[in-house]
Design a protein around this motif. Structure first.
Motif, mmCIF file in Angstrom:
data_model
loop_
_atom_site.group_PDB
_atom_site.id
_atom_site.type_symbol
_atom_site.label_atom_id
_atom_site.label_comp_id
_atom_site.label_asym_id
_atom_site.label_seq_id
_atom_site.Cartn_x
_atom_site.Cartn_y
_atom_site.Cartn_z
ATOM 1 N N ILE A 197 -6.600 71.835 49.167
ATOM 2 C CA ILE A 197 -5.155 71.728 49.849
ATOM 3 C C ILE A 197 -4.255 71.262 48.956
ATOM 4 C CG2 ILE A 197 -4.079 70.287 51.867
ATOM 5 C CD1 ILE A 197 -6.775 70.293 52.985
ATOM 6 N N SER A 198 -3.006 71.789 48.774
ATOM 7 C CA SER A 198 -2.272 71.395 47.973
ATOM 8 C C SER A 198 -0.945 70.751 48.424
ATOM 9 C CB SER A 198 -1.741 72.890 46.943
ATOM 10 O OG SER A 198 -1.055 73.681 47.807
ATOM 11 N N ASP A 199 -0.688 71.091 49.743
ATOM 12 C CA ASP A 199 0.424 70.495 50.388
ATOM 13 C C ASP A 199 0.061 70.060 52.079
ATOM 14 O OD1 ASP A 199 3.245 69.280 50.138
ATOM 15 O OD2 ASP A 199 3.483 70.994 51.706
ATOM 16 N N GLU A 200 0.450 69.463 52.566
ATOM 17 C CA GLU A 200 0.467 69.168 54.171
ATOM 18 C C GLU A 200 1.941 68.641 54.419
ATOM 19 O OE1 GLU A 200 -1.059 65.790 57.112
ATOM 20 O OE2 GLU A 200 -2.575 66.461 55.389
ATOM 21 N N SER A 201 2.305 69.233 55.710
ATOM 22 C CA SER A 201 3.537 68.746 56.301
ATOM 23 C C SER A 201 2.995 68.626 57.855
ATOM 24 C CB SER A 201 4.695 69.747 55.843
ATOM 25 O OG SER A 201 4.370 70.868 56.345
ATOM 26 N N SER A 202 3.821 67.907 58.591
ATOM 27 C CA SER A 202 3.920 68.038 60.271
ATOM 28 C C SER A 202 5.379 67.993 60.698
ATOM 29 C CB SER A 202 3.065 66.734 60.553
ATOM 30 O OG SER A 202 3.767 65.611 60.165
ATOM 31 N N TYR A 203 5.266 68.399 61.910
ATOM 32 C CA TYR A 203 6.773 68.465 62.703
ATOM 33 C C TYR A 203 6.375 68.224 64.086
ATOM 34 C CZ TYR A 203 8.265 71.746 58.864
ATOM 35 O OH TYR A 203 8.432 72.031 57.428
ATOM 36 N N THR A 204 7.175 67.376 64.768
ATOM 37 C CA THR A 204 7.060 66.938 66.186
ATOM 38 C C THR A 204 7.889 68.073 66.773
ATOM 39 O OG1 THR A 204 6.902 64.856 65.821
ATOM 40 C CG2 THR A 204 7.441 65.429 68.018
ATOM 41 N N TYR A 205 7.359 68.858 67.901
ATOM 42 C CA TYR A 205 8.134 70.062 68.295
ATOM 43 C C TYR A 205 7.991 69.948 69.806
ATOM 44 C CZ TYR A 205 9.637 75.050 68.416
ATOM 45 O OH TYR A 205 10.247 76.035 68.770
ATOM 46 N N ALA A 206 9.172 70.200 70.602
ATOM 47 C CA ALA A 206 9.198 70.099 71.944
ATOM 48 C C ALA A 206 9.730 71.702 72.428
ATOM 49 C CB ALA A 206 10.413 68.921 72.360
#
Length: 227
Positions: A197-206
């Motif tokens: 795993i080279s990168d991780e991101s997260s988003y809060t989505y409605a």
């Protein structure tokens, strides 16, 4: 002596996709209306576009309507092969992305010695498709992705962060079954399948639908280990 298919491990599992494809057949174009903003998906496809040479082969597993990912990748000059179980979604994908190639298939069909051999790929994208599987199958699906990729090939995926297994939820007027992990466990499962795993991101989505709850979307950018 075990076969490659045995090593992936689907041998004794009975696949149950009851109602899953039919739900998305019924949802159709409403999916893109409920999920109009796909920043994480677009950014991950941009990562592929910036990392691969023109003409690379990319598989879009669970391609849905083809928007935005298959369209984005074909416009970047890649040979894109989309796979989905929903014939209704595939009809939209073929319309939206006329330069893509699309197949109705289950990811289990793509395993070694499976019923559909699409060859090897330089990259694979799986956005919110693995969460449609029971947890017992997700590591097997990840090993199938590993099999589809050339050594060092790129893999980007997204999941909704949730500690659930084959759990029924209302979804855009239909009912689907979903699975998920908390993020640390998701990383462990992906790494155990042979990925760095080279990168991780997260988003809060409605989402723009009363029966789809706000969610945390996790995006991982990975590379298949060469050995």
């Amino acid at each position: 002596m075990s076969s490659p298919a045995d090593e992936v491990g689907y041998g004794s599992i009975q696949l149950d996709r009851t109602g899953q494809a039919e739900a998305f057949d019924a949802i159709g174009e409403r999916y893109d209306e409920v999920f109009p903003h796909k920043e994480g998906q677009v950014a991950s496809a941009e990562w592929l576009a910036g990392s691969l040479p023109a003409g690379s082969r990319v598989a879009d597993l669970g391609c849905g309507t083809g928007v935005p990912t298959a369209l984005q990748l074909t416009e970047a000059g890649f040979e894109v092969v989309g796979v989905d179980l929903s014939e209704g979604m595939l009809a939209l994908a073929r319309k939206n992305v006329p330069n893509g190639r699309f197949h109705r298939a289950d990811i289990a069909d793509l395993r070694p010695e499976g019923s559909l051999d699409l060859g090897r790929f330089d990259a694979v994208a799986a956005f919110f498709s693995l969460l449609m599987l029971p947890r017992a199958e997700i590591p097997l699906a990840l090993r199938t992705v590993h099999h589809l990729l050339v050594p060092g090939g790129l893999f980007t995926l997204s999941m909704v962060e949730a500690d659930v297994d084959d759990f029924s939820i209302p979804f855009i007027g239909e009912t689907i079954r979903v699975s998920g992990y908390l993020r640390d466990e998701l990383r462990e499962v992906v790494e155990a399948a042979g990925f760095e795993i080279s990168d991780e991101s997260s988003y809060t989505y409605a989402p723009a639908s009363a029966d789809v709850q706000p969610e945390v979307q996790i995006f991982l950018r990975c590379r298949r280990r060469k050995v």
